[in-house]
Design a protein around this motif. Sequence first.
Motif: not given
Length: 393
Positions: A212-215, A257-261, A287-290, A312-314
Amino acid sequence: MAGRKSLLLIEEDQRSRDFVRGALSRLGFEVVVAQSGVEGVGRFAPGLFSLVITDLHLPDMGGLEVLRKIKHLSPDTAVVVLASDSEVSDVVQALRLGASDYLLKPLQDAAVIDHAVCRITNAETLELQNREYREELERRNRELRDHVELLQRDQQAGRLLQQHLLPRTPYQYPGGIEAAYRLNPSLYLSGDFVDYGLFGERFVAFYLVDVSGHGVSSALVTALIKHSIMHLLREKPLFAQLDTLDSDLLDILGMINSELLSTRLDKHASMFVGVIDGRARQLHYAVAGQVPMPALITASGADWLPGKGRPLGLFEQGNWQVMRASLPPSWRLVACSDGVLELLEGDLLQKEARLLQAIDHSRGDLDSLCTELHVDTSGALPDDVTILTLRQG
């Protein structure tokens, strides 16, 4: 006397004291006994005992006061209180003051003590593991912050760094499987990332991830994801055996997923990850939210692959599913980040229909598809645009 298996028991009643000490000794604890609150508090020191059990009714000092003093000296020390049925209000107060559990007297079943103590010690072990894991994540976060400083000084250098992490395109694997991609960032750096590789002589694994996001921040998460996958590959032999392919795919999703959380970067990601079994001509994928879904092209045309799973991450649990698809001698596989949909007109369903039509018309050829979608001629892109293709025959 000190050590992780030492325990302080503060109890005046000898019968209760002997019963508890016997139960704890069978669990492997070295039990230090105090018969009064003053004696117990005097014997206690931070780090000396892994657990304290205290009666709420003591001859010289209330058990709640003992609890307060111990928690003041060592907030992380677990404390279990002993109480009678008539002391329910004191039990509630003890729990509010930080007691980990309570046991009701008279104690007659050692299994009750075993259960309470084992639950607490297991929780402490898990907390220790989590603390070590957090320290490792903090170390990685420090590395990420160093990268951020570098990229802020020179975004162009950051773009070159990200491109260096990407695989070669196109790349031909044994058995005639070819992987290729087009990745056009909306800024200097992209929140999209792809990778692929050969495992043994049979399996070609790959993934497309869209952060998610940019940059800079999103690009750094893609670097973290690649680093984490490489770390996982060093720890265990992924994609080495047919019967572990599905669990390997789920391990990758669970790890990211664990890393992002845990990193708390307020980032989530969609991901398509798969492995092609060249010998059995079968695709294993998850797939995860693809969005949009990947498309498989055969002689009968292009169709979206089925499947679902949370981003992932939610969420702690993603409910990801490993799906399988049989592959004919000649096939094409196309996966796109959601930025591709920004190049098309209409609502989501119309965009997906037009994308599938373009994929079918191009027969999964990367250059033809990019031309049809105007990927390279759209000027400033509202979102990162990535297309990953794999083909055989």
